[in-house]
Write a protein that holds these residues in place. Structure first.
Motif, PDB file in Angstrom:
ATOM      1  N   VAL A 172      32.962  48.618  42.737  1.00  0.00           N
ATOM      2  CA  VAL A 172      33.003  47.920  41.793  1.00  0.00           C
ATOM      3  C   VAL A 172      33.735  46.695  41.839  1.00  0.00           C
ATOM      4  O   VAL A 172      34.792  46.746  43.404  1.00  0.00           O
ATOM      5  CB  VAL A 172      33.932  49.065  40.250  1.00  0.00           C
ATOM      6  CG1 VAL A 172      32.485  50.154  41.121  1.00  0.00           C
ATOM      7  CG2 VAL A 172      34.582  49.754  40.345  1.00  0.00           C
ATOM      8  N   LEU A 173      33.623  45.816  41.676  1.00  0.00           N
ATOM      9  CA  LEU A 173      34.826  44.687  41.337  1.00  0.00           C
ATOM     10  C   LEU A 173      35.391  45.185  40.028  1.00  0.00           C
ATOM     11  O   LEU A 173      35.071  44.653  38.829  1.00  0.00           O
ATOM     12  CB  LEU A 173      34.315  43.822  41.156  1.00  0.00           C
ATOM     13  CG  LEU A 173      35.754  42.444  41.455  1.00  0.00           C
ATOM     14  CD1 LEU A 173      35.270  41.814  42.613  1.00  0.00           C
ATOM     15  CD2 LEU A 173      35.637  41.653  40.215  1.00  0.00           C
ATOM     16  N   LEU A 174      36.648  45.498  39.752  1.00  0.00           N
ATOM     17  CA  LEU A 174      37.178  45.140  38.261  1.00  0.00           C
ATOM     18  C   LEU A 174      37.905  43.787  37.719  1.00  0.00           C
ATOM     19  O   LEU A 174      38.482  43.962  38.666  1.00  0.00           O
ATOM     20  CB  LEU A 174      38.265  46.289  37.912  1.00  0.00           C
ATOM     21  CG  LEU A 174      38.684  46.849  37.087  1.00  0.00           C
ATOM     22  CD1 LEU A 174      38.194  47.185  35.975  1.00  0.00           C
ATOM     23  CD2 LEU A 174      40.271  47.364  37.812  1.00  0.00           C
ATOM     24  N   LYS A 175      37.534  43.808  36.956  1.00  0.00           N
ATOM     25  CA  LYS A 175      38.636  42.138  36.146  1.00  0.00           C
ATOM     26  C   LYS A 175      39.462  42.645  35.314  1.00  0.00           C
ATOM     27  O   LYS A 175      39.254  43.230  33.937  1.00  0.00           O
ATOM     28  CB  LYS A 175      36.992  40.817  35.647  1.00  0.00           C
ATOM     29  CG  LYS A 175      38.420  40.181  35.396  1.00  0.00           C
ATOM     30  CD  LYS A 175      38.684  39.434  35.981  1.00  0.00           C
ATOM     31  CE  LYS A 175      40.076  38.703  35.096  1.00  0.00           C
ATOM     32  NZ  LYS A 175      39.364  37.231  33.836  1.00  0.00           N
TER      33      LYS A 175
ATOM     34  N   GLU B  42      34.892  52.026  45.932  1.00  0.00           N
ATOM     35  CA  GLU B  42      35.221  51.182  46.573  1.00  0.00           C
ATOM     36  C   GLU B  42      35.923  50.411  45.403  1.00  0.00           C
ATOM     37  O   GLU B  42      34.474  49.953  44.847  1.00  0.00           O
ATOM     38  CB  GLU B  42      34.501  50.390  47.423  1.00  0.00           C
ATOM     39  CG  GLU B  42      34.538  51.123  48.972  1.00  0.00           C
ATOM     40  CD  GLU B  42      33.720  50.988  50.483  1.00  0.00           C
ATOM     41  OE1 GLU B  42      33.702  51.524  50.735  1.00  0.00           O
ATOM     42  OE2 GLU B  42      33.593  49.800  49.793  1.00  0.00           O
ATOM     43  N   VAL B  43      37.048  50.036  45.492  1.00  0.00           N
ATOM     44  CA  VAL B  43      37.544  49.266  44.057  1.00  0.00           C
ATOM     45  C   VAL B  43      38.465  47.706  44.544  1.00  0.00           C
ATOM     46  O   VAL B  43      39.222  47.632  45.436  1.00  0.00           O
ATOM     47  CB  VAL B  43      38.786  49.719  42.777  1.00  0.00           C
ATOM     48  CG1 VAL B  43      38.823  48.903  41.977  1.00  0.00           C
ATOM     49  CG2 VAL B  43      38.455  50.837  42.965  1.00  0.00           C
ATOM     50  N   ALA B  44      37.576  46.790  44.237  1.00  0.00           N
ATOM     51  CA  ALA B  44      38.134  45.794  44.355  1.00  0.00           C
ATOM     52  C   ALA B  44      38.195  44.958  43.005  1.00  0.00           C
ATOM     53  O   ALA B  44      37.653  45.145  41.546  1.00  0.00           O
ATOM     54  CB  ALA B  44      36.640  44.637  45.173  1.00  0.00           C
ATOM     55  N   VAL B  45      39.925  44.665  42.757  1.00  0.00           N
ATOM     56  CA  VAL B  45      40.620  43.636  41.630  1.00  0.00           C
ATOM     57  C   VAL B  45      40.853  42.392  41.207  1.00  0.00           C
ATOM     58  O   VAL B  45      41.087  42.024  42.223  1.00  0.00           O
ATOM     59  CB  VAL B  45      41.683  44.494  41.061  1.00  0.00           C
ATOM     60  CG1 VAL B  45      41.797  44.360  39.627  1.00  0.00           C
ATOM     61  CG2 VAL B  45      41.687  46.298  41.162  1.00  0.00           C
TER      62      VAL B  45
ATOM     63  N   LEU C  46      32.555  35.793  42.001  1.00  0.00           N
ATOM     64  CA  LEU C  46      32.549  34.857  43.351  1.00  0.00           C
ATOM     65  C   LEU C  46      33.223  36.445  44.158  1.00  0.00           C
ATOM     66  O   LEU C  46      31.950  37.035  45.145  1.00  0.00           O
ATOM     67  CB  LEU C  46      32.998  33.808  43.394  1.00  0.00           C
ATOM     68  CG  LEU C  46      33.611  33.444  45.040  1.00  0.00           C
ATOM     69  CD1 LEU C  46      32.606  32.953  45.299  1.00  0.00           C
ATOM     70  CD2 LEU C  46      34.481  32.013  45.098  1.00  0.00           C
ATOM     71  N   ARG C  47      34.013  36.823  43.851  1.00  0.00           N
ATOM     72  CA  ARG C  47      34.190  37.949  44.768  1.00  0.00           C
ATOM     73  C   ARG C  47      33.133  39.371  44.954  1.00  0.00           C
ATOM     74  O   ARG C  47      33.167  39.957  45.762  1.00  0.00           O
ATOM     75  CB  ARG C  47      35.852  38.076  44.389  1.00  0.00           C
ATOM     76  CG  ARG C  47      37.335  37.834  44.560  1.00  0.00           C
ATOM     77  CD  ARG C  47      37.472  37.343  46.453  1.00  0.00           C
ATOM     78  NE  ARG C  47      38.154  35.953  46.583  1.00  0.00           N
ATOM     79  CZ  ARG C  47      37.976  34.395  46.854  1.00  0.00           C
ATOM     80  NH1 ARG C  47      36.830  34.412  46.820  1.00  0.00           N
ATOM     81  NH2 ARG C  47      39.083  34.006  47.177  1.00  0.00           N
TER      82      ARG C  47
ATOM     83  N   GLU D 186      30.475  38.560  46.905  1.00  0.00           N
ATOM     84  CA  GLU D 186      31.558  38.418  48.408  1.00  0.00           C
ATOM     85  C   GLU D 186      30.935  39.586  48.967  1.00  0.00           C
ATOM     86  O   GLU D 186      31.272  40.101  50.178  1.00  0.00           O
ATOM     87  CB  GLU D 186      32.400  37.239  48.643  1.00  0.00           C
ATOM     88  CG  GLU D 186      32.130  35.955  48.928  1.00  0.00           C
ATOM     89  CD  GLU D 186      33.662  35.477  48.396  1.00  0.00           C
ATOM     90  OE1 GLU D 186      34.014  34.741  49.209  1.00  0.00           O
ATOM     91  OE2 GLU D 186      34.259  35.259  47.338  1.00  0.00           O
ATOM     92  N   MET D 187      32.055  40.744  47.812  1.00  0.00           N
ATOM     93  CA  MET D 187      31.898  41.926  48.724  1.00  0.00           C
ATOM     94  C   MET D 187      30.998  42.600  48.453  1.00  0.00           C
ATOM     95  O   MET D 187      30.645  43.873  48.580  1.00  0.00           O
ATOM     96  CB  MET D 187      33.056  42.309  47.605  1.00  0.00           C
ATOM     97  CG  MET D 187      34.792  41.537  47.824  1.00  0.00           C
ATOM     98  SD  MET D 187      35.627  41.968  49.601  1.00  0.00           S
ATOM     99  CE  MET D 187      35.259  40.237  49.761  1.00  0.00           C
ATOM    100  N   GLU D 188      30.033  42.299  47.882  1.00  0.00           N
ATOM    101  CA  GLU D 188      28.654  43.113  48.318  1.00  0.00           C
ATOM    102  C   GLU D 188      29.045  43.288  46.539  1.00  0.00           C
ATOM    103  O   GLU D 188      28.220  45.270  47.199  1.00  0.00           O
ATOM    104  CB  GLU D 188      28.366  43.147  48.571  1.00  0.00           C
ATOM    105  CG  GLU D 188      27.708  42.165  49.692  1.00  0.00           C
ATOM    106  CD  GLU D 188      26.745  42.099  51.143  1.00  0.00           C
ATOM    107  OE1 GLU D 188      26.366  43.219  51.111  1.00  0.00           O
ATOM    108  OE2 GLU D 188      26.716  41.573  51.502  1.00  0.00           O
ATOM    109  N   ALA D 189      29.378  43.860  45.842  1.00  0.00           N
ATOM    110  CA  ALA D 189      29.849  44.852  44.584  1.00  0.00           C
ATOM    111  C   ALA D 189      28.786  45.081  43.834  1.00  0.00           C
ATOM    112  O   ALA D 189      28.121  43.886  43.834  1.00  0.00           O
ATOM    113  CB  ALA D 189      31.462  44.842  43.552  1.00  0.00           C
ATOM    114  N   GLU D 190      29.000  46.086  43.120  1.00  0.00           N
ATOM    115  CA  GLU D 190      27.387  46.475  42.476  1.00  0.00           C
ATOM    116  C   GLU D 190      27.468  46.007  41.130  1.00  0.00           C
ATOM    117  O   GLU D 190      26.775  46.012  40.583  1.00  0.00           O
ATOM    118  CB  GLU D 190      26.938  48.485  42.838  1.00  0.00           C
ATOM    119  CG  GLU D 190      26.473  48.215  44.282  1.00  0.00           C
ATOM    120  CD  GLU D 190      26.647  49.917  43.914  1.00  0.00           C
ATOM    121  OE1 GLU D 190      28.219  50.281  44.447  1.00  0.00           O
ATOM    122  OE2 GLU D 190      25.696  50.482  43.944  1.00  0.00           O
ATOM    123  N   ILE D 191      28.668  45.789  40.579  1.00  0.00           N
ATOM    124  CA  ILE D 191      29.282  45.799  39.617  1.00  0.00           C
ATOM    125  C   ILE D 191      29.971  45.594  39.022  1.00  0.00           C
ATOM    126  O   ILE D 191      31.704  44.944  39.624  1.00  0.00           O
ATOM    127  CB  ILE D 191      28.552  47.151  38.181  1.00  0.00           C
ATOM    128  CG1 ILE D 191      28.783  46.571  36.962  1.00  0.00           C
ATOM    129  CG2 ILE D 191      29.613  48.238  38.314  1.00  0.00           C
ATOM    130  CD1 ILE D 191      28.164  47.486  36.246  1.00  0.00           C
TER     131      ILE D 191
END
Ligand code: GTP
Length: 233
Positions: A8-11, A46-49, A145-146, A149-154
């Motif tokens: 996931v991408l946490l904003k 997995e967490v991207a922020v 964008l990230r 690029e990271m192929e985050a699902e949400i």
């Protein structure tokens, strides 16, 4: 119960990091967010922020200042938030890497997509600072964008309000909350979920956006796919 997503991408908006103070960094809030991120990681997600910078700088409302300069100051503000969040995560033993779109290598790694993906695979939290590195783009656009690029699902869009309303719920008592919206509806109704650049990027790449109020419990609920806030898809 299994989490709904693998990555996931946490904003996080800058304002969220300020808590009730409204400005700067509220350590208690940042520590709470760190705990929430740790919990998400512990269940194998997995967490991207992507962090905003509005708690230090509201570029767009800096009257009289050159827009490009104002935007660059905003990007620097996001790096301060990224570093504070990294520190809070490392204090609770969560491995973290900060990458910045604008190179400042004494402070953090430069953004390298393949390296960021590897960090995620190695169960490190990756925090992206300095937005997209370009003026005229918001940190919401950086999140879109990230995520692509990271192929985050949400994209988990944690805000001060608990979803998307037809009008500002702070100003209008009769504001109605949406459970679900399409990207086109967001664009046509000019709903203030994300700016139109970010929304279009999500639409073109089929990245759903879940908007909810930032609390530890909510971040976990969102990861488990529970019906909270508003989903844009
Ligand atoms: P792996 O090689 O996958 O194990 O990743 P790694 O991040 O542990 O390896 P690396 O040797 O690249 O990084 C070690 C530490 O240095 C990490 O804390 C990185 O965040 C940091 N680091 C790596 N590159 C840079 C850089 O350009 N600038 C700064 N400031 N730190 C960096």
């Amino acid at each position: 119960m299994e989490p709904e997503y693998k990555r996931v991408l946490l904003k996080l908006s800058g304002e969220a990091l300020a808590g009730d103070k409204g400005f700067g960094i509220n350590n208690e809030v940042v520590n709470e967010i760190a705990v929430a991120i740790k919990k998400v990681q512990e269940i194998g997600v997995e967490v991207a922020v992507v962090v905003g910078g509005g708690n230090f700088w509201r570029g767009r409302t800096s009257e009289g200042m050159d827009r490009t300069t104002a935007d660059y100051i905003g990007m620097l503000a996001t790096v301060m938030n990224a570093m504070a969040l990294q520190d809070a995560l490392e204090n609770i033993d969560v491995e973290t890497r900060v990458q910045t779109a604008i190179e400042m290598k004494e402070i953090a790694e430069p953004y390298i997509r393949r390296k960021a993906v590897r960090h995620l695979e190695k169960e490190r939290v990756v925090i992206f600072g300095s937005g997209t590195g370009n003026p005229y783009f918001s940190t919401d656009t950086a999140a879109a964008l990230r995520a692509a690029e990271m192929e985050a699902e949400i994209i988990l869009l944690a805000k001060k309000v608990d979803g998307v309303y037809d009008k500002d719920p702070v100003l209008h008592a009769d504001a109605k909350k949406f459970n679900e919206l399409s990207y086109i509806e967001v664009l046509q109704k000019e709903l203030k979920v994300m700016d139109s650049t970010a929304t279009s990027l999500c639409m073109d790449n089929s990245i759903p956006i879940k908007v909810f109020e930032l609390t530890t419990e909510n971040i976990l609920k969102a990861v488990y796919g529970e019906n909270i806030g508003t989903i844009v898809h």
